[in-house]
Design a protein around this motif. Structure first.
Motif, PDB file in Angstrom:
ATOM      1  N   GLU A 240       0.979  -1.089   0.102  1.00 37.69           N
ATOM      2  CA  GLU A 240       0.102  -0.155  -0.086  1.00 37.69           C
ATOM      3  C   GLU A 240       0.810   1.298   0.010  1.00 37.69           C
ATOM      4  OE1 GLU A 240      -3.382  -2.388   2.846  1.00 37.69           O
ATOM      5  OE2 GLU A 240      -2.525  -0.534   3.351  1.00 37.69           O
ATOM      6  N   LEU A 241       1.917   0.995   0.835  1.00 33.66           N
ATOM      7  CA  LEU A 241       2.799   2.200   0.863  1.00 33.66           C
ATOM      8  C   LEU A 241       3.475   2.523  -0.472  1.00 33.66           C
ATOM      9  CD1 LEU A 241       4.528   1.992   4.224  1.00 33.66           C
ATOM     10  CD2 LEU A 241       2.853   3.459   3.742  1.00 33.66           C
ATOM     11  N   ALA A 242       3.730   1.426  -1.235  1.00 36.38           N
ATOM     12  CA  ALA A 242       4.438   1.605  -2.399  1.00 36.38           C
ATOM     13  C   ALA A 242       3.647   2.300  -3.396  1.00 36.38           C
ATOM     14  CB  ALA A 242       4.880   0.238  -2.907  1.00 36.38           C
ATOM     15  N   GLU A 243       2.336   1.775  -3.435  1.00 36.21           N
ATOM     16  CA  GLU A 243       1.321   2.527  -4.532  1.00 36.21           C
ATOM     17  C   GLU A 243       1.095   4.116  -3.958  1.00 36.21           C
ATOM     18  OE1 GLU A 243      -2.195   0.087  -4.201  1.00 36.21           O
ATOM     19  OE2 GLU A 243      -1.115  -1.722  -4.771  1.00 36.21           O
ATOM     20  N   ARG A 244       0.909   4.222  -2.685  1.00 36.56           N
ATOM     21  CA  ARG A 244       0.613   5.682  -2.257  1.00 36.56           C
ATOM     22  C   ARG A 244       1.915   6.491  -2.681  1.00 36.56           C
ATOM     23  NH1 ARG A 244      -0.105   5.639   3.542  1.00 36.56           N
ATOM     24  NH2 ARG A 244      -1.957   4.011   2.820  1.00 36.56           N
ATOM     25  N   TYR A 245       3.037   6.070  -2.361  1.00 35.40           N
ATOM     26  CA  TYR A 245       4.316   6.981  -2.591  1.00 35.40           C
ATOM     27  C   TYR A 245       4.996   6.590  -3.935  1.00 35.40           C
ATOM     28  CZ  TYR A 245       3.352   8.317   2.026  1.00 35.40           C
ATOM     29  OH  TYR A 245       2.674   8.873   3.074  1.00 35.40           O
ATOM     30  N   HIS A 246       4.312   5.943  -4.749  1.00 32.24           N
ATOM     31  CA  HIS A 246       5.014   5.506  -6.109  1.00 32.24           C
ATOM     32  C   HIS A 246       6.455   5.247  -5.943  1.00 32.24           C
ATOM     33  CE1 HIS A 246       1.910   7.793  -8.563  1.00 32.24           C
ATOM     34  NE2 HIS A 246       1.287   7.099  -7.707  1.00 32.24           N
ATOM     35  N   CYS A 247       6.713   4.220  -4.958  1.00 34.10           N
ATOM     36  CA  CYS A 247       7.960   3.688  -4.829  1.00 34.10           C
ATOM     37  C   CYS A 247       8.186   2.357  -5.080  1.00 34.10           C
ATOM     38  CB  CYS A 247       8.458   3.869  -3.115  1.00 34.10           C
ATOM     39  SG  CYS A 247      10.017   2.955  -2.887  1.00 34.10           S
TER      40      CYS A 247
END
Lengths: 469, 469
Positions: A271-278
């Motif tokens: 989820e974090l990866a999606e949110r912060y485009h990482c």
């Protein structure tokens, strides 16, 4: 890579000149304290105005790369060929050396530095007989190139394997075959990373990955990994504040610590990866080397938006000599990856892919794996027994090939290594695995390569040695 | 590669920001006419002052990479993702595409684009039986990694082979095994080339080499190759005026033309390389594919000062599927090359090296080669017969796998290709091989892959097609 042309196109002339001088210094054309060419000479070489070269030299002098001596000329500064900087947890470096391979090159009777499996634990005879069949099946395999993306039959069968074993929904088009996990990391880095780009990286981590990212000019941001996983609040803060291009992780039976990131954290990380485009680069070579229960699913299994690249090099314990690795990711990222692979070596040899295909799909592989797990667990326990006797500290891993060990008292890994290597005992000093170059009282001990007798013998000698320090 | 860190360290903040924006545009994160993030957002992302981002955007606007729309914001220019520039014979480009592999991916019944050898001309059955013996000799070959530099036994035997066959004085320490010639070119480029660096390159040349050099940001300077070799006065002038880092050449049965640089020029070229400190990268895959007499010695044979790197990929016609290539060069260059290889893939698979070793040292190989030369000469003559009938122009090559053909009248390669591919006939348009992107009336026809029947049939159809244009 494209940054190169980008840089070239977008820079003022004096900057291009200074970069060129830096490159040549770093390539060793000019070494520390060498006299550099005169402004006149460089102006002629580059066909630019002397003032441009003057400006370039001034910048280099201001940056401390170059110094002026008795007004006569410019010289290479001692520290300009290799330097290290730490700034609010961001690490950068010129380091190009592959320290790990330097250590591996040292001969050692008690080989605890190589996270490789003792060839005697591999079904060599069976493999050899087996391969012979493969040649009868593909008589022309030696005469034909593979496609850049990899053998269709192998990718088809791998996509099935992943959906059956790891619940990964994958088409064969979403798989690329590379020559080992390291090539995969290298190709991804070349596509994704340029100067100013930041990368989240575990602390400690696989040192060669750091070498590869630094070579791209990227800045490394360490994320501590513990037996409980990561501090997700810290990860989110780092993603928000640094906008990293990627997070390179080895969340399952992590190298060097053996720790495994729990399932609930994996969901959150995606989820974090999606949110912060990482982009999450999930390196997963030790998944099948577990001791009691199977590890949680790969992060890739939770990814629906294409923010995880999954590097699966399970050939490591099937037939490491084949150097077969599969990278899973979604389009359009896969398109770029194929292009990078086509320039790097135009495709992994067909032969290796066919041999691997028919071996890993054989029922024999599963029997082999079960046996291998037991053998490695025995290895691990021998090493742990000796560590316990000596009162050293470590966290028992649920899988993998290594123990991450805290040295007793104020013994440093360097001191111990200097002594142990003279007695033909090798291991990996923790410093090499640490993006901050610390962890001097930690070492990585691989229990996978030496046989049981050498393991016990070597560990007894190593712990005894430590008492003499 | 290191230039990246060099750039990172030496650049002012606004320049780092603008490079970062460029990189991300080129990586496709922002495409033509996309709105770019606001100054405020980027300032937050990079933790820099808004004025720094403003400065970065201004530079990008001046460079035409970015345009401003109704004062509201910044947008990606259409041409900023790919551009081409020619300036006094110096060519640069953003091109990252591997056009050749795009063409090879097109299925064709009459395959004249792949400079590969018809698998049926390779002793497949023998090879297969042979390989089986290799596995008996090295039962653990599947379980062990090779060293980064390559299998000792193979390098030893190759160094002998080169001294016996090509009078090259080489120790095994001066040989590195790579996965194909392309990986060798790629590793050398990564070590040697950065922005502002210039490279001499034959015109026409191997298109993938251009892709690789351009990806490093290097500027290409074409050197015309003719049936007589190069214009050495021109080469010397280019070396003196442009101080190129290297000259990438394929002087023996040159790809795509088949031309061979005469011995007297080879001696002079080595002298020029020493005088102007220009590394000669000698790519030599077709040496043993000669039709009447043997070609002159490699340039490497004349080199005493270490200014020639010799890429010998004769596995191409022994067992292309193995992807075994040997690179010969002197220290300290070899040291850097090994380091680059260790980061790229940590070594070529042991299996492939052992198979190749025992096959190429077998007497069978020489018999195979003699047969292969005759077979390929027959292929060539069939193609030449059909060209002659059609009145097309070419220079008969003394070896290699290709004919470099001038199309009659004002027919362009593109026009012919568009038509021929619909009839399942493929070839390589000359433009792809030309650093200047010209040579539109030339094509490369490979006679090595299609069998004799398909060769004649396909050539008759191709020449007939040309008359309809």
């Amino acid at each position: 890579m494209k940054k190169a042309t980008g840089v070239e196109q977008s820079q003022p002339l004096f900057r291009q000149v200074s970069d060129n001088i830096l490159n040549r210094m770093e390539r060793g054309e000019w070494r520390a304290h060498d006299k550099l060419p005169s402004i006149r000479l460089l102006a002629e070489e580059f066909k630019v105005h002397r003032l441009t070269v003057f400006k370039a030299y001034r910048v280099l002098t201001e940056d401390g790369k170059v110094y002026v001596k008795d007004k006569s000329g410019y010289y290479v500064s001692a520290d300009s060929v290799s330097s290290e900087e730490v700034e609010d947890g961001v690490v950068s470096s010129y380091s190009l050396s592959n320290q790990l391979s330097d250590i591996h090159r040292m001969p050692a009777k008690y080989q605890f530095s190589q996270a490789l499996i003792d060839p005697n634990l591999l079904p060599n005879i069976y493999l050899s007989d087996y391969v012979k069949k493969v040649f009868d099946m593909y008589p022309k395999v030696m005469g034909t190139y593979a496609t850049v993306q990899g053998d269709d039959e192998l990718r088809e069968s791998l996509s099935q394997h992943y959906s059956e074993h790891h619940r990964l929904q994958l088409s064969s088009e979403e798989l690329l075959i590379t020559s080992g996990a390291q090539q995969a990391i290298n190709l991804i880095a070349q596509m994704m990373l340029g100067p100013m780009d930041t990368v989240l990286i575990e602390r400690p981590t696989y040192s060669v990955a750091m070498d590869i990212f630094r070579r791209q000019g990227a800045r490394l941001i360490p994320v501590q990994i513990t037996p409980e996983g990561y501090d997700l609040d810290e990860v989110e803060t780092l993603m928000r504040t640094h906008k990293p291009r990627m997070f390179y992780m080895n969340p399952t039976h992590h190298n060097p610590t053996g720790y495994t990131v729990p399932a609930w954290q994996r969901k959150v990380l995606v989820e974090l990866a999606e949110r912060y485009h990482c982009l999450l680069v999930e390196d997963d070579p030790f998944r099948d080397i577990y001791f009691d229960e199977e590890p949680p699913l790969p992060l890739f299994a939770y990814d629906t938006e294409g923010w995880v690249v999954y590097i699966s090099s399970f050939s490591k314990y099937v037939a490491p000599g084949l150097r077969i690795c599969a990278v899973a990711c979604r389009y359009p990222f896969m398109e770029q990856l194929i292009k990078a692979k086509s320039l790097a070596d135009n495709g992994t040899p067909q032969l290796n892919q066919k041999i691997f295909l028919h071996y890993y799909t054989s029922p024999r592989l599963q029997r082999h794996l079960a046996k291998l797990r037991i053998a490695l667990q025995v290895h691990k326990e021998i090493m742990e027994e000796e560590l316990a006797k000596a009162g050293w500290e470590w966290t028992a891993p649920k899988g993998g090939l290594n123990l991450w060990v805290k040295l007793p008292g104020d013994i440093t890994a360097e001191a111990l290594f200097r002594k142990s290597i003279t007695q033909s005992i090798s291991f990996v000093p923790g410093e090499i695995c640490d993006p901050l170059g610390e962890s001097n009282s930690w070492i990585r001990l691989s229990f996978s390569f030496a046989n049981e007798a050498l393991l016990r013998e070597g560990m007894q000698q190593l712990t005894a040695l430590s008492r003499t320090l």
